[in-house]
Write an enzyme that holds these catalytic residues in place. Structure first.
Site, short mmCIF file in Angstrom:
data_model
loop_
_atom_site.label_atom_id
_atom_site.label_comp_id
_atom_site.label_asym_id
_atom_site.label_seq_id
_atom_site.Cartn_x
_atom_site.Cartn_y
_atom_site.Cartn_z
N GLY A 183 22.46 17.61 16.16
CA GLY A 183 23.21 16.36 16.00
C GLY A 183 23.40 15.93 14.57
O GLY A 183 24.52 15.82 14.08
N CYS A 220 15.56 20.78 15.70
CA CYS A 220 15.81 19.34 15.74
C CYS A 220 16.97 19.05 14.78
O CYS A 220 17.59 19.97 14.25
CB CYS A 220 14.53 18.59 15.33
SG CYS A 220 14.59 16.81 15.65
N ARG A 268 4.20 6.30 5.90
CA ARG A 268 5.45 6.05 6.62
C ARG A 268 5.32 4.90 7.61
O ARG A 268 4.35 4.83 8.36
CB ARG A 268 5.88 7.29 7.41
CG ARG A 268 6.20 8.48 6.56
CD ARG A 268 7.41 8.21 5.67
NE ARG A 268 7.85 9.46 5.08
CZ ARG A 268 8.78 10.23 5.63
NH1 ARG A 268 9.39 9.87 6.74
NH2 ARG A 268 9.12 11.36 5.05
N HIS A 323 11.43 21.37 9.95
CA HIS A 323 10.43 20.54 9.26
C HIS A 323 10.11 21.08 7.88
O HIS A 323 9.36 20.46 7.13
CB HIS A 323 9.16 20.44 10.09
CG HIS A 323 9.42 19.83 11.43
ND1 HIS A 323 9.76 20.57 12.53
CD2 HIS A 323 9.45 18.53 11.83
CE1 HIS A 323 9.95 19.76 13.55
NE2 HIS A 323 9.78 18.52 13.16
N GLU A 371 5.94 11.06 25.05
CA GLU A 371 4.94 10.14 24.53
C GLU A 371 4.78 8.90 25.39
O GLU A 371 3.80 8.17 25.25
CB GLU A 371 5.25 9.77 23.07
CG GLU A 371 6.48 8.92 22.90
CD GLU A 371 6.80 8.72 21.43
OE1 GLU A 371 6.81 9.71 20.69
OE2 GLU A 371 7.04 7.58 21.04
N LEU A 398 0.83 -1.21 0.00
CA LEU A 398 0.00 0.00 0.00
C LEU A 398 0.86 1.26 0.00
O LEU A 398 0.58 2.23 -0.69
CB LEU A 398 -0.94 0.01 1.21
CG LEU A 398 -1.91 1.19 1.24
CD1 LEU A 398 -2.84 1.17 0.04
CD2 LEU A 398 -2.72 1.23 2.53
N1 GLN Z 1 20.29 13.85 17.51
C1 GLN Z 1 19.18 13.53 16.69
C2 GLN Z 1 19.31 14.23 15.36
O1 GLN Z 1 19.87 15.29 15.33
C3 GLN Z 1 17.88 13.93 17.35
C4 GLN Z 1 16.67 13.49 16.55
C5 GLN Z 1 15.36 13.67 17.25
O2 GLN Z 1 15.24 14.39 18.19
N2 GLN Z 1 14.33 13.04 16.77
O3 GLN Z 1 18.84 13.75 14.34
ZN ZN Z 2 14.26 16.48 17.77
#
Ligand code: GLN
Ligand code: ZN
Length: 769
Positions: free
Chosen positions: A447, A741, A530, A709, A620, A18
């Site tokens: 990171g 992030c 996903r 994002h 979560e 799918l």
């Molecule tokens: N250290 C991870 C990165 O930079 C953190 C990812 C996350 O918080 N989902 O990809």
């Molecule tokens: Zn993150």
């Protein structure tokens, strides 16, 4: 006869058919007709699998091209105005409306004006699972009408193929509960009288041959406000009075009905499904409370995990119910199998012993069928499968592979002192200032840097044995060199190695730790097209060798600036894996924490002065029930502290979380006692710092100033405004400047530009402050 059924089956297909079809449709490589055809054959294949497993009632409308909550919105004609799809003159919700709500854009080739990009609907987690649903947006003046006949069509399709079918609908109250107001706040419950007629119409139009209709109301396991509880009785009394011929099975899962039981037991439904895997204690309560004429469906096989059920133990618990309730006892998995992989028989690479402990969706249905036969015809009738099951369960229990005495002894020896850094934050701050010599408003990243096609190709080639380990390491080192050089040019203060060697932040560690196994096809849907393939934690966790030290040491050797070591925290590893069910989750978390603790110590010894322990999944893991929250937060925080506690005062521990709801866990976040925390906040315009301020959060914070994002590059002005906004909540001496992030899903051009702007702002603001 004890009837068996499935609340729902995985949608993707064992080979993710799918996913492929939907993604090809989005690209324009598949026509709408071809997509619908693919959906049809997947549904047929899944019904066939359910029948082969021996299940009496197969589910219909559990299938979805994207998400079942979005399907409910389509059914009810809920399409927010910005999608420009006013459903006048009885027009139905089209496939294009549907995917635009999910993704904000049309399929590649449609060129009409309506196809312009719009903000998609929000997505959020489905209860405490890792599945994300599309949040319905409702207005106070919202109207509803039947605008998708999917449930009718798929029911007809199953009947046509000769199945006994039970259509599944998301119940009206859970639908409203999961929605959010579009614009001004209002009481969503006020919409109930307008929603019910659509359910009524569906019940009227459903083929009478579908005797049972399943209405999912998982919010019945939450601590509901009294008004919502009361609304249940009214709503279902109404549906009962208008339905013609059908019987309603009210389905609850993910926990105990608890204080909602009085409400539920008095409702005029024909049957009730309860989850007795997550909440075994409710079995006798519910059985006693539910009137004898109603069907009680027991969810006795774990729909959320991958372990085989101890069938004898289940039989012992439910035989008395059978004696009392007779034909009115049904059996099923605890919840929809949406959260479990499809078929264990595809896992040819797992060793036979480990495989004998597992059950995926197909096997779980087979277990339900064996249980039903044992109840109907006596245990002797299924002696062979019961015996085989008992042996596998006993072997798992006794297997030395699940138990590592050294790990257990070490866990027993954990002291409170191990869960605390040597000195308080004030002392550590001083020591870190001297060791790190960072400017005001230090800059860093979270990171990862872009995972380029070259990085992915190198990993693929290495896994396929086409390049040697040495060649692979060389390729990754080359990438680390480039990333370090780039960060130096950009003028960042605390650098990262970029995580090129990591495919996934949990899988990477799982593969290097003992006690983890990996599947070939164990996919579960995360959202839309996903999927994730969670590792399986089957045994005590230990670290045979250092996991990240060589990469970090190499990266640090390239620069004088502090290189941040990068680890995934114990709670996140736990949350994103299938976890063993033969010991408390907290114990598994502590074992992972001990392994990470050794890694922290080794990184420190290798000269790493800043170490980040990511915990994006801490939030979560918070239980659905209020009364269970404190206990969870206690052990979750302890696990983090156990991993970090070994670090000297001068070593700076960071953590990172990427979500936006901190209000109810701010105390736990403070209790982590990380020296610095980076959080996602650019989309909330820093407003979420308010809770940190109110709580007088004592340590350092890096609120994200760059929304990773989106490919959009934030301008110097925008970032400046965000930093100024942040400084209104948190004193500048405790602020960091960083993205929201990791950057792994972004492209280099936009990353370069965005980070250039970010560093420019930091430098300007330092002058200013
Ligand atoms: N250290 C991870 C990165 O930079 C953190 C990812 C996350 O918080 N989902 O990809
Ligand atoms: Zn993150």
């Amino acid at each position: 006869m004890v009837r068996t059924h499935a609340l729902g089956f995985p949608r993707f297909g064992a080979h993710r058919e799918l996913k492929q079809a939907v993604e090809r449709f989005w690209k324009g490589d598949l026509s709408a007709d071809e997509l619908l055809q693919a959906g049809k054959s997947i549904r047929a294949a899944h019904w066939q699998l359910q029948r082969q497993a021996g299940v009496d009632l197969v589910a219909a409308n559990d299938f979805s091209y994207y998400d079942h909550v979005l399907d409910a919105s389509a059914m009810l004609g809920v399409v927010p105005k910005r999608f420009g799809a006013e459903l006048r003159d009885g027009r139905s919700v089209t496939l294009d409306d549907y995917f635009r709500m999910a993704r904000g854009r049309s399929q590649a080739k449609s060129g009409s004006a309506a196809a312009a990009d719009v903000q998609p609907c929000e997505m959020t987690k489905w209860f405490d699972t890792n599945y994300h649903y599309i949040v319905p947006e409702l207005e106070e003046s919202q109207t509803f009408r039947l605008a998708s006949t999917k449930v009718l069509d798929e029911t007809a399709e199953a009947l046509q193929l000769g199945y006994q079918v039970k259509p599944v609908l998301l119940g009206p109250l859970t639908y409203l509960w999961l929605s959010k107001p579009c614009g001004a706040e209002f009481d969503r419950l006020s919409l109930l009288p307008r929603v019910l007629p659509v359910y009524e119409e569906v019940l009227r139009k459903l083929d009478a041959r579908a005797e049972w209709v399943q209405l999912d109301e998982p919010i019945l396991v939450l601590d509901l406000p009294p008004a919502w509880r009361a609304a249940f009785s009214d709503a279902y009394r109404h549906l009962d009075s208008v339905k013609r011929g059908h019987k309603i099975l009210l389905a609850t899962y993910f926990g105990a009905i608890d204080q909602n039981l009085d409400t539920v037991a008095g409702m005029p439904v024909d049957g009730l499904h309860v989850d007795v895997v997550r909440a075994p204690q409710q079995l006798s309560e519910v059985d006693a409370a539910l009137p004898a004429h109603q069907v009680l469906s027991l969810g006795v096989v774990d729909g959320r995990n991958v372990w085989r059920t101890d069938l004898q133990a289940v039989l012992t618990a439910i035989e008395p119910v059978r004696a009392r309730r007779g034909e009115r006892l049904w059996l099923a998995p605890s919840c929809s199998l949406l959260h479990a992989p499809v078929d264990l028989s595809l896992e040819t690479a797992l060793d036979a012993e480990l495989r004998s402990w597992l059950a995926f969706s197909v096997q779980k249905l087979e277990e339900v069928v064996v249980l039903s036969r044992a109840l109907t015809h006596g245990r002797e009738a299924v002696a062979a499968p019961l015996e085989e099951n008992a042996q596998a369960v006993a072997l798992r229990c006794k297997s030395p592979r699940t138990c590592n005495p050294q790990v257990r002894a070490r866990l027993d020896g954990v002291t409170d002192a191990m869960k605390a850094r040597p000195g308080p934050y004030a002392e550590r701050r001083q020591a870190q200032r001297e060791s790190l010599r960072l400017p005001l408003l230090p800059t860093t990243t979270i990171g990862s840097f872009p995972q380029t096609a070259e990085i992915r190709a190198a990993r693929r080639q290495f896994r396929a044995g086409k390049i040697t380990r040495q060649q692979y390491v060389e390729a990754m080192r080359g990438e680390i060199e480039r990333v370090v050089k780039r960060q130096t040019e950009l003028g960042l203060d605390v650098l990262v190695h970029g995580e090129p060697e990591r495919n996934d932040m949990v899988e990477y560690f799982g593969e290097l730790l003992d006690g983890f196994a990996f599947t070939q096809h164990g996919w579960v849907q995360s959202y839309g097209s996903r999927g994730v393939k969670p590792p399986i934690i089957y045994g005590d966790v230990s670290r045979p060798a250092a996991m990240t030290v060589e990469w970090s040491r190499f990266a640090q050797s390239l620069t004088d600036r502090p290189m941040k070591g990068m680890l995934t925290g114990p709670v996140t590893v736990l949350q994103w894996s299938f976890v063993r069910d033969d010991q408390p989750r907290a114990h598994t978390a502590f074992q992972i924490a001990l392994a990470l603790r050794d890694e922290v110590a080794d990184l420190e010894r290798a000269g790493i002065r800043v170490i980040q322990i990511d915990e994006p999944a801490l939030r979560e893991g918070v239980p659905l029930k209020v009364r269970e929250r404190d206990a969870y937060l206690q052990w979750a925080v302890d696990a983090f502290r156990l991993a970090a506690g070994v670090a000297a005062n001068a070593t700076q521990i960071h953590t990172h979380m990427c979500y936006a709801e901190f209000n109810d866990i701010i105390e736990a976040i403070a209790a982590l006692d990380a020296d610095a925390i980076s959080i996602e906040s650019s989309r909330s315009r820093m407003e979420l710092l308010e809770v940190f301020q109110r709580f007088e959060y004592p340590n350092e914070i890096g609120p994200g100033v760059y929304d990773i994002h989106s490919p959009r590059v934030p301008s110097v002005e925008e970032i400046t405004a965000l930093v100024r906004a942040a400084a209104r909540y948190i004193p500048a001496e405790r602020l960091w400047i960083n993205p929201d992030c990791g950057l792994k899903t972004r492209g280099w051009p936009e990353v370069n530009q965005a980070l250039t702007n970010m560093v420019t702002v930091a430098k300007q603001m330092r002058e200013e402050l």
